[in-house]
Design a protein around this motif. Sequence first.
Motif, PDB file in Angstrom:
ATOM      1  N   ASP A 156       0.847  -1.191   0.000  1.00  0.00           N
ATOM      2  CA  ASP A 156       0.000   0.000   0.000  1.00  0.00           C
ATOM      3  C   ASP A 156       0.883   1.242   0.000  1.00  0.00           C
ATOM      4  OD1 ASP A 156       0.755   0.568   2.692  1.00  0.00           O
ATOM      5  OD2 ASP A 156      -0.897  -0.637   3.458  1.00  0.00           O
ATOM      6  N   SER A 157       0.276   2.399  -0.186  1.00  0.00           N
ATOM      7  CA  SER A 157       1.057   3.626  -0.332  1.00  0.00           C
ATOM      8  C   SER A 157       1.701   4.078   0.974  1.00  0.00           C
ATOM      9  CB  SER A 157       0.196   4.753  -0.917  1.00  0.00           C
ATOM     10  OG  SER A 157      -0.894   5.054  -0.067  1.00  0.00           O
ATOM     11  N   VAL A 214       0.759  -0.987  -6.129  1.00  0.00           N
ATOM     12  CA  VAL A 214       0.560  -0.193  -4.912  1.00  0.00           C
ATOM     13  C   VAL A 214      -0.913   0.165  -4.758  1.00  0.00           C
ATOM     14  CG1 VAL A 214       1.169   1.917  -3.677  1.00  0.00           C
ATOM     15  CG2 VAL A 214       2.891   0.757  -5.088  1.00  0.00           C
ATOM     16  N   LEU A 215      -1.481  -0.187  -3.613  1.00  0.00           N
ATOM     17  CA  LEU A 215      -2.854   0.193  -3.280  1.00  0.00           C
ATOM     18  C   LEU A 215      -2.819   1.568  -2.623  1.00  0.00           C
ATOM     19  CD1 LEU A 215      -5.895  -0.541  -2.920  1.00  0.00           C
ATOM     20  CD2 LEU A 215      -5.254  -1.521  -0.716  1.00  0.00           C
ATOM     21  N   PRO A 216      -3.410   2.591  -3.224  1.00  0.00           N
ATOM     22  CA  PRO A 216      -3.351   3.944  -2.636  1.00  0.00           C
ATOM     23  C   PRO A 216      -4.226   4.057  -1.397  1.00  0.00           C
ATOM     24  CG  PRO A 216      -4.705   3.962  -4.606  1.00  0.00           C
ATOM     25  CD  PRO A 216      -4.112   2.588  -4.519  1.00  0.00           C
ATOM     26  N   MET A 217      -3.691   4.685  -0.344  1.00  0.00           N
ATOM     27  CA  MET A 217      -4.447   4.931   0.881  1.00  0.00           C
ATOM     28  C   MET A 217      -5.282   6.197   0.712  1.00  0.00           C
ATOM     29  SD  MET A 217      -3.615   2.385   2.734  1.00  0.00           S
ATOM     30  CE  MET A 217      -4.246   2.837   4.353  1.00  0.00           C
ATOM     31  N   SER A 218      -6.428   6.216   1.361  1.00  0.00           N
ATOM     32  CA  SER A 218      -7.326   7.352   1.223  1.00  0.00           C
ATOM     33  C   SER A 218      -7.257   8.272   2.442  1.00  0.00           C
ATOM     34  CB  SER A 218      -8.768   6.879   1.027  1.00  0.00           C
ATOM     35  OG  SER A 218      -9.195   6.099   2.130  1.00  0.00           O
ATOM     36  N   PHE A 219      -7.555   9.552   2.191  1.00  0.00           N
ATOM     37  CA  PHE A 219      -7.574  10.585   3.221  1.00  0.00           C
ATOM     38  C   PHE A 219      -8.821  11.421   3.033  1.00  0.00           C
ATOM     39  CE2 PHE A 219      -3.281   9.395   2.444  1.00  0.00           C
ATOM     40  CZ  PHE A 219      -2.673   9.415   3.675  1.00  0.00           C
ATOM     41  N   ILE A 220      -9.375  11.838   4.130  1.00  0.00           N
ATOM     42  CA  ILE A 220     -10.526  12.734   4.070  1.00  0.00           C
ATOM     43  C   ILE A 220     -10.067  14.111   4.530  1.00  0.00           C
ATOM     44  CG2 ILE A 220     -12.861  13.191   4.897  1.00  0.00           C
ATOM     45  CD1 ILE A 220     -13.096  10.166   5.434  1.00  0.00           C
ATOM     46  N   ILE A 276     -12.573  13.003  -0.265  1.00  0.00           N
ATOM     47  CA  ILE A 276     -11.658  11.869  -0.222  1.00  0.00           C
ATOM     48  C   ILE A 276     -10.550  12.048  -1.263  1.00  0.00           C
ATOM     49  CG2 ILE A 276     -11.417   9.384  -0.549  1.00  0.00           C
ATOM     50  CD1 ILE A 276     -14.241   9.019   0.409  1.00  0.00           C
ATOM     51  N   TYR A 277      -9.308  11.869  -0.818  1.00  0.00           N
ATOM     52  CA  TYR A 277      -8.144  11.905  -1.703  1.00  0.00           C
ATOM     53  C   TYR A 277      -7.402  10.578  -1.575  1.00  0.00           C
ATOM     54  CZ  TYR A 277      -8.794  16.993  -1.769  1.00  0.00           C
ATOM     55  OH  TYR A 277      -9.295  18.260  -1.912  1.00  0.00           O
ATOM     56  N   TYR A 278      -6.689  10.212  -2.642  1.00  0.00           N
ATOM     57  CA  TYR A 278      -5.899   8.987  -2.630  1.00  0.00           C
ATOM     58  C   TYR A 278      -4.426   9.330  -2.812  1.00  0.00           C
ATOM     59  CZ  TYR A 278     -10.238   6.359  -2.861  1.00  0.00           C
ATOM     60  OH  TYR A 278     -11.469   5.830  -2.567  1.00  0.00           O
ATOM     61  N   GLU A 279      -3.613   8.860  -1.865  1.00  0.00           N
ATOM     62  CA  GLU A 279      -2.191   9.184  -1.884  1.00  0.00           C
ATOM     63  C   GLU A 279      -1.532   8.695  -3.168  1.00  0.00           C
ATOM     64  OE1 GLU A 279       1.784   8.822   0.955  1.00  0.00           O
ATOM     65  OE2 GLU A 279      -0.067   7.830   1.563  1.00  0.00           O
ATOM     66  N   GLY A 280      -0.803   9.603  -3.805  1.00  0.00           N
ATOM     67  CA  GLY A 280      -0.093   9.253  -5.025  1.00  0.00           C
ATOM     68  C   GLY A 280      -0.960   9.223  -6.270  1.00  0.00           C
ATOM     69  N   VAL A 281      -2.265   9.490  -6.105  1.00  0.00           N
ATOM     70  CA  VAL A 281      -3.180   9.461  -7.249  1.00  0.00           C
ATOM     71  C   VAL A 281      -3.692  10.868  -7.564  1.00  0.00           C
ATOM     72  CG1 VAL A 281      -5.371   8.578  -8.162  1.00  0.00           C
ATOM     73  CG2 VAL A 281      -3.883   7.084  -6.793  1.00  0.00           C
ATOM     74  N   ASP A 282      -4.361  11.486  -6.577  1.00  0.00           N
ATOM     75  CA  ASP A 282      -4.937  12.805  -6.832  1.00  0.00           C
ATOM     76  C   ASP A 282      -4.533  13.841  -5.786  1.00  0.00           C
ATOM     77  OD1 ASP A 282      -6.425  11.803  -4.744  1.00  0.00           O
ATOM     78  OD2 ASP A 282      -8.292  11.641  -5.880  1.00  0.00           O
ATOM     79  N   ILE A 283      -3.473  13.537  -5.021  1.00  0.00           N
ATOM     80  CA  ILE A 283      -2.927  14.540  -4.111  1.00  0.00           C
ATOM     81  C   ILE A 283      -1.427  14.296  -3.938  1.00  0.00           C
ATOM     82  CG2 ILE A 283      -3.488  13.193  -2.035  1.00  0.00           C
ATOM     83  CD1 ILE A 283      -3.987  15.949  -0.641  1.00  0.00           C
TER      84      ILE A 283
END
Length: 292
Positions: free
Chosen positions: A9-10, A26-32, A37-44
């Motif tokens: 995971d990320s 890599v499974l991206p971890m999410s953040f609120i 919701i954002y995904y690490e390494g994807v949209d933030i």
Amino acid sequence: MLHVLVMTDSNSGMSKEEAAKYGVVVLPMSFIINGKIYYEGVDITHEEFFEKLAQGAEPFTSQPAPGEVIDLWNKYLKKYDEIIYIPMSSGLSKSYETACMLAQDYDGKVQVLDSKRISVPQKQLVMDAVALVKQGMSAKEVREELEKDALRFTIYITVDTLKYLKRGGRITAAAAVFGTMLNVKPVLVVKGEKLDAYEKVRGMKAGRRAMIAAIRKEIEENFQEELKNDELCIHMAHSSMNTKEVEEWKEQIMEAFPNLPLHTDMLTLSLSCHIGPGGLGIAVSKCRNHNW
């Protein structure tokens, strides 16, 4: 020979470029953040994350949804015989426990390793897994082999601000105010199961010296066998956007441990949520694969 996929995971800090280079998923971890919701390494990016912190945002971490994990496993089991999945430490997240439960439906084709780690030492286990897969090991053999090494690491981190430790309940509001007035910087330690206080110092320079001394002590007391067998690595990580400070920290580490491989990275966003911007870290770990 079995065709085995290494997946993490990320929280490992593995970038898209590194994942592509070494054949890792890599499974991206999410953040609120502010309800989104954002995904690490994807949209933030790290820069965007710290910019939001500077604007007063209060991010919250969230473990991957079971459906996201299953979808990835199903997708890649069409191409691979087995998967070795290496999420962040079971002591820091429920991700491992959830993955183990889900893996029960895969008849051993998915093996979940409790890394006991996060950030660069977790990435080290991922790279060790890549090396073992290349040697022809099955996913189960990789898991069993790396379980022996999972706790062979220690991380030290010094934070620049007490704000995020206060928000997470690790220190009181009064202690945060008092510490800020006195320029107190706590040195934190991560050893598998949790993030703990290690020492309090005055200023970041003192924090860096304390971390170097702590790693020296770790090597002398706990890592002599790895040192003798050329299986020891130093890892540097940070949550700082100050390029000069980061370079100074890197040079200080290289000067202190000139004969050991050094891997550098930014701290993962999961840790950055708890320590905030400006953090500096160093870790020592057993490593089977130096080549990354």
